[in-house]
Design a protein around this motif. Structure first.
Motif, PDB file in Angstrom:
ATOM      1  N   ARG B 170       0.846  -1.196   0.000  1.00  0.00           N
ATOM      2  CA  ARG B 170       0.000   0.000   0.000  1.00  0.00           C
ATOM      3  C   ARG B 170       0.881   1.245   0.000  1.00  0.00           C
ATOM      4  O   ARG B 170       2.084   1.187   0.116  1.00  0.00           O
ATOM      5  N   LEU B 171       0.238   2.396  -0.111  1.00  0.00           N
ATOM      6  CA  LEU B 171       0.924   3.689  -0.121  1.00  0.00           C
ATOM      7  C   LEU B 171       1.962   3.772  -1.240  1.00  0.00           C
ATOM      8  O   LEU B 171       3.113   4.176  -1.028  1.00  0.00           O
ATOM      9  N   ARG B 172       1.529   3.347  -2.434  1.00  0.00           N
ATOM     10  CA  ARG B 172       2.410   3.470  -3.595  1.00  0.00           C
ATOM     11  C   ARG B 172       1.635   4.083  -4.749  1.00  0.00           C
ATOM     12  O   ARG B 172       0.398   4.014  -4.785  1.00  0.00           O
ATOM     13  N   PRO B 173       2.347   4.694  -5.717  1.00  0.00           N
ATOM     14  CA  PRO B 173       1.660   5.293  -6.868  1.00  0.00           C
ATOM     15  C   PRO B 173       0.962   4.244  -7.729  1.00  0.00           C
ATOM     16  O   PRO B 173       1.137   3.039  -7.549  1.00  0.00           O
ATOM     17  N   LEU B 174       0.178   4.748  -8.687  1.00  0.00           N
ATOM     18  CA  LEU B 174      -0.571   3.878  -9.599  1.00  0.00           C
ATOM     19  C   LEU B 174       0.341   2.845 -10.245  1.00  0.00           C
ATOM     20  O   LEU B 174       0.064   1.655 -10.258  1.00  0.00           O
ATOM     21  N   PHE B 175       1.436   3.316 -10.791  1.00  0.00           N
ATOM     22  CA  PHE B 175       2.418   2.404 -11.351  1.00  0.00           C
ATOM     23  C   PHE B 175       3.416   2.051 -10.251  1.00  0.00           C
ATOM     24  O   PHE B 175       3.834   2.925  -9.491  1.00  0.00           O
ATOM     25  N   GLY B 176       3.780   0.797 -10.191  1.00  0.00           N
ATOM     26  CA  GLY B 176       4.776   0.405  -9.210  1.00  0.00           C
ATOM     27  C   GLY B 176       6.124   1.022  -9.535  1.00  0.00           C
ATOM     28  O   GLY B 176       6.332   1.587 -10.618  1.00  0.00           O
ATOM     29  N   ILE B 177       7.039   0.948  -8.613  1.00  0.00           N
ATOM     30  CA  ILE B 177       8.357   1.549  -8.788  1.00  0.00           C
ATOM     31  C   ILE B 177       9.402   0.449  -8.781  1.00  0.00           C
ATOM     32  O   ILE B 177       9.465  -0.368  -7.852  1.00  0.00           O
ATOM     33  N   ASP B 178      10.189   0.429  -9.825  1.00  0.00           N
ATOM     34  CA  ASP B 178      11.253  -0.561  -9.953  1.00  0.00           C
ATOM     35  C   ASP B 178      12.482  -0.045  -9.200  1.00  0.00           C
ATOM     36  O   ASP B 178      13.415   0.494  -9.794  1.00  0.00           O
ATOM     37  N   ALA B 179      12.464  -0.225  -7.886  1.00  0.00           N
ATOM     38  CA  ALA B 179      13.526   0.355  -7.054  1.00  0.00           C
ATOM     39  C   ALA B 179      14.819  -0.441  -7.111  1.00  0.00           C
ATOM     40  O   ALA B 179      15.888   0.077  -6.784  1.00  0.00           O
ATOM     41  N   ALA B 180      14.732  -1.700  -7.553  1.00  0.00           N
ATOM     42  CA  ALA B 180      15.911  -2.572  -7.486  1.00  0.00           C
ATOM     43  C   ALA B 180      16.890  -2.338  -8.630  1.00  0.00           C
ATOM     44  O   ALA B 180      18.017  -2.832  -8.579  1.00  0.00           O
ATOM     45  N   ASN B 181      16.465  -1.642  -9.681  1.00  0.00           N
ATOM     46  CA  ASN B 181      17.351  -1.450 -10.840  1.00  0.00           C
ATOM     47  C   ASN B 181      17.490   0.033 -11.177  1.00  0.00           C
ATOM     48  O   ASN B 181      17.056   0.486 -12.238  1.00  0.00           O
ATOM     49  N   PRO B 182      18.099   0.793 -10.292  1.00  0.00           N
ATOM     50  CA  PRO B 182      18.203   2.230 -10.549  1.00  0.00           C
ATOM     51  C   PRO B 182      19.212   2.546 -11.652  1.00  0.00           C
ATOM     52  O   PRO B 182      20.115   1.754 -11.940  1.00  0.00           O
ATOM     53  N   THR B 183      19.009   3.707 -12.256  1.00  0.00           N
ATOM     54  CA  THR B 183      19.956   4.220 -13.248  1.00  0.00           C
ATOM     55  C   THR B 183      20.779   5.328 -12.587  1.00  0.00           C
ATOM     56  O   THR B 183      20.227   6.168 -11.875  1.00  0.00           O
ATOM     57  N   TRP B 184      22.082   5.298 -12.846  1.00  0.00           N
ATOM     58  CA  TRP B 184      22.957   6.295 -12.238  1.00  0.00           C
ATOM     59  C   TRP B 184      23.537   7.180 -13.322  1.00  0.00           C
ATOM     60  O   TRP B 184      23.965   6.690 -14.363  1.00  0.00           O
ATOM     61  N   GLU B 185      23.576   8.462 -13.110  1.00  0.00           N
ATOM     62  CA  GLU B 185      24.186   9.355 -14.092  1.00  0.00           C
ATOM     63  C   GLU B 185      25.691   9.147 -14.145  1.00  0.00           C
ATOM     64  O   GLU B 185      26.326   9.306 -15.185  1.00  0.00           O
ATOM     65  N   SER B 186      26.260   8.775 -13.029  1.00  0.00           N
ATOM     66  CA  SER B 186      27.702   8.538 -12.966  1.00  0.00           C
ATOM     67  C   SER B 186      28.021   7.108 -13.384  1.00  0.00           C
ATOM     68  O   SER B 186      27.281   6.173 -13.057  1.00  0.00           O
ATOM     69  N   VAL B 187      29.144   6.917 -14.091  1.00  0.00           N
ATOM     70  CA  VAL B 187      29.566   5.574 -14.483  1.00  0.00           C
ATOM     71  C   VAL B 187      29.977   4.760 -13.255  1.00  0.00           C
ATOM     72  O   VAL B 187      30.034   3.533 -13.305  1.00  0.00           O
ATOM     73  N   LEU B 188      30.263   5.436 -12.170  1.00  0.00           N
ATOM     74  CA  LEU B 188      30.638   4.733 -10.945  1.00  0.00           C
ATOM     75  C   LEU B 188      29.419   4.204 -10.200  1.00  0.00           C
ATOM     76  O   LEU B 188      29.543   3.483  -9.212  1.00  0.00           O
ATOM     77  N   GLY B 189      28.233   4.569 -10.680  1.00  0.00           N
ATOM     78  CA  GLY B 189      27.001   4.091 -10.065  1.00  0.00           C
ATOM     79  C   GLY B 189      26.899   4.517  -8.619  1.00  0.00           C
ATOM     80  O   GLY B 189      27.193   5.663  -8.257  1.00  0.00           O
ATOM     81  N   ALA B 190      26.500   3.564  -7.783  1.00  0.00           N
ATOM     82  CA  ALA B 190      26.313   3.876  -6.364  1.00  0.00           C
ATOM     83  C   ALA B 190      27.625   4.236  -5.679  1.00  0.00           C
ATOM     84  O   ALA B 190      27.615   4.796  -4.575  1.00  0.00           O
ATOM     85  N   TRP B 191      28.737   3.886  -6.304  1.00  0.00           N
ATOM     86  CA  TRP B 191      30.046   4.175  -5.695  1.00  0.00           C
ATOM     87  C   TRP B 191      30.574   5.549  -6.072  1.00  0.00           C
ATOM     88  O   TRP B 191      31.705   5.885  -5.743  1.00  0.00           O
ATOM     89  N   HIS B 192      29.794   6.330  -6.788  1.00  0.00           N
ATOM     90  CA  HIS B 192      30.228   7.691  -7.089  1.00  0.00           C
ATOM     91  C   HIS B 192      30.387   8.454  -5.759  1.00  0.00           C
ATOM     92  O   HIS B 192      29.444   8.563  -4.982  1.00  0.00           O
ATOM     93  N   PRO B 193      31.565   8.981  -5.496  1.00  0.00           N
ATOM     94  CA  PRO B 193      31.750   9.638  -4.191  1.00  0.00           C
ATOM     95  C   PRO B 193      31.030  10.985  -4.127  1.00  0.00           C
ATOM     96  O   PRO B 193      30.932  11.702  -5.121  1.00  0.00           O
ATOM     97  N   SER B 194      30.540  11.289  -2.957  1.00  0.00           N
ATOM     98  CA  SER B 194      29.931  12.590  -2.695  1.00  0.00           C
ATOM     99  C   SER B 194      30.650  13.221  -1.504  1.00  0.00           C
ATOM    100  O   SER B 194      31.343  12.541  -0.745  1.00  0.00           O
TER     101      SER B 194
END
Lengths: 251, 392
Positions: B170-194
């Motif tokens: 429950r408490l989700r938008p009309l279309f489900g959200i594919d949270a497991a396969n995110p797209t990253w703008e950085s080629v380092l993905g989740a390891w892009h340092p901030s």
């Protein structure tokens, strides 16, 4: 060191006269007599009783660091379990005190503003402003006529707060001429009515020449509620540092 | 002197290790049937655990903290999750220099209705829609300063992806959200340092701080997918500057916060600002109760191509009523209205200690509004929630 921890103060005999200058002098003398302990840690049993005598218990850990201009203090709840880790940090200042409250449930530290210092601390009859040292500089002191306190005679010293937000019009400290100790403090609300009385009992000599009251009983005469603090494992000179009393350590 | 030494030693030894935390049973009761066919459950149940272990060296030279979190949910497998809220070591030197590393949480915003300048931690969206629950963030932090001026810098080597309810949840938008396969703008993905740097100035009557951030946005952008009915999430590069300030008077605290952001490689620009005040009323109606009142305005202007926000033109009003009784009874209420769309969300909550270790609470959450609102999909998702928590 220009602060009095009222429950912890020892008293030297004072002349009985009514004058602001003498009141100021006695307050300074009290603060000086209380100086030199460096720091203190203690465990506190806090018992809250309502008008029907029903009790709730809190356990706290207190640390105090002696400081020029006002002693820093940390009060950390050990129980009840949902309050465990809640910390009140107090930095007395020249004009106004700064207090921070860390709430583990929110993982956040809140500033206690001057408008909140007269609120109940932890549901007790003590207010936030009672949990910090009484600074000599932030009060107007008046020596009142002496009066009987039980079988003894007491010197009475009146403190009128000169800081914003206090819930009190004045406090009157009763100092026994026999035992040379603080016996009790009467708290008068903003309307001038006698609101609360804090009584000190069970003085113990923590180390040579340093006496501390182990039982503080605050009775609210309006609600008939009562809060009793019992101090245990009082230890002085533990080598505490300013860094341990920084707001940054709360998070 | 021996007695004094023994008392001192036993008193200090208590500080070296402590445990606290909670285990809770929670339930949500939705007032309507699931609006989407894939969704399950009008009544859901959860078990939650969040122990919090502290090791502290006497005199505060170092501190270790470990806070695992888990939730097992009866209906939504995405809400069943484990996290480390804290797993960190903090070191303090003789000077005002401090070092910390591990997994932790950092909140800068003092607003109640939204947190426009928080940028370091990812939101744990399956926990609650209010965004207060945060996932643990890997970090290295160095700080210096005193109680009046502090400077902190963070290196953030890894980015957490936001959690969302599953298709069954429950408490989700009309279309489900594919949270497991995110797209990253950085080629380092989740390891892009901030990284972030924050300077804070504190006085007896005000606090002002400035924060700079460079790295990956914690807010995801939603993108349509041709191969999946669910929408995908993308995490873009973000540079952000923010300022927050609070002024403390007798019974009123004034707060303002603002941020400017540059998104993605093509530098889309957005800004947001919030202003609010809170007042305290003590001894309400002659009782020992205290009431805190909050009023805030939030504006957030973002161009197409940046993450959507639900705080674009909102007024928030809130209240916290503490009875200051032995049971720590607290009422909280808050409501937010979008001045553009009229969408309204509100919450009323009561929490009270039952016994030394037990706390119970109930809350009612309501969502009302038209389909022109960004959050229109919440319209059929009003719910009641209760918890029974054991604290230790």
């Amino acid at each position: 060191m220009n602060a009095i921890l009222p429950l912890l103060a020892t008293l030297f005999a004072a002349p009985a006269a009514a004058a602001n200058a003498e009141g100021q002098e006695l307050a300074t003398k009290l603060a000086t007599a209380n100086a030199g302990y460096a720091d203190m840690v203690a465990n506190i049993d806090m018992r809250l009783a309502d008008a029907k005598g029903r009790e709730a218990v809190r356990v706290l850990r207190m640390s105090v660091l002696e400081r020029e201009g006002g002693d820093y203090s940390l009060l950390e709840f050990q129980s009840p379990a949902d309050l465990k880790g809640m910390v009140l940090l107090s930095h007395p200042g020249k004009d106004t005190d700064q207090q921070w409250l860390y709430l583990p449930a929110l993982d956040r530290t809140q500033r206690i503003t001057s408008g909140r210092i007269s609120s109940s601390f932890g549901g007790s009859e003590f207010a936030y402003e009672d949990m910090t040292s009484i600074s000599v500089d932030k009060h107007s002191w008046t020596l009142l006529e002496p009066a009987a306190c039980g079988e003894a005679q007491c010197t009475r010293l009146q403190a009128e707060p000169r800081y914003e937000g206090s819930g009190y019009q004045r406090r009157v400290l009763w100092l026994s001429d026999d035992s040379r100790r603080l016996e009790h403090v009467d708290f008068y609300g903003r309307d001038g009515a006698h609101q609360k009385t804090l009584t000190y009992d069970d003085y113990v000599e923590v180390t040579q020449g340093v006496w501390r009251a182990r039982d503080w009983t605050m009775v609210n005469h309006r609600t008939q509620r009562k809060t009793v603090l019992h101090f245990d494992q009082i230890a002085l000179g533990n080598g505490l540092t300013v860094a341990e009393f920084s707001p940054e350590v709360l998070d | 002197m021996m007695l004094f030494a023994l008392l001192g030693a036993s008193a200090l030894a208590q500080d070296t290790f402590s445990t606290r935390g909670r285990a809770a049973a929670e339930s949500r009761v939705f007032v309507t049937r699931p609006p989407r066919t894939a969704q399950r459950g009008g009544v859901t149940g959860s078990l939650v655990g969040e122990p919090d272990f502290h090791w502290k060296k006497p005199k505060g030279r170092w501190e270790l903290r470990l806070t695992p979190f888990f939730r097992a949910d009866s209906h939504d497998f995405a809400r069943t999750h484990v996290d480390l809220r804290h797993a960190e070591l903090k070191l303090r030197g003789e000077s005002n220099f401090r070092f910390a590393a591990g997994i932790g949480q950092f909140r800068f915003s003092t607003m109640v209705g939204a947190a426009p300048i928080d940028v370091i931690n990812q939101t744990d969206q399956v926990e609650d829609l209010d965004g207060r629950a945060k996932l643990g963030q890997p970090y290295v932090q160095v700080s210096t300063g005193d109680s009046e001026l502090q400077v902190s810098a963070w290196y953030l080597p890894y980015q957490r992806a936001r959690t969302f309810p599953s298709l069954e949840g429950r408490l989700r938008p009309l279309f489900g959200i594919d949270a497991a396969n995110p797209t990253w703008e950085s080629v380092l993905g989740a390891w892009h340092p901030s990284g972030a740097i924050r300077v804070t100035r504190d006085t007896s009557w005000m606090r002002v701080a400035g924060t700079g951030y460079a790295g990956i946005s914690r807010d995801p952008r939603f993108i349509a997918q041709f191969t999946d009915a669910r929408v995908g999430v993308a995490y873009d590069r973000l540079h952000q500057l923010s300022v927050d300030a609070a002024a403390f008077s007798d019974v009123v605290t004034f707060k303002v916060e603002g941020a400017t952001s540059w998104w993605r490689a093509d530098h889309l620009f957005s800004w947001r600002a919030s202003a609010g005040l809170q007042t305290i009323h003590q001894g309400l109606f002659g009782s020992r109760a205290d009431m805190l009142l909050f009023a805030e305005y939030h504006v957030d202007r973002r161009p197409i191509g940046t993450p959507v926000t639900t705080n674009n033109n909102d007024v928030f009003l809130g209240m916290r009523l503490a009875h200051n009784d032995a049971q720590s009874t607290v009422w909280t209420a808050g409501g937010s209205v979008d001045l553009t769309t009229g969408f309204l969300s509100g919450r009323l909550q009561l929490d009270r200690r039952l016994r030394d270790h037990w706390v119970a609470g109930v809350q009612a959450n309501a969502f009302l509004g038209s389909r022109i609102a960004t959050e229109w999909w919440l319209g059929g998702e009003s719910y009641l929630q209760g918890h029974l928590s054991y604290y230790f």
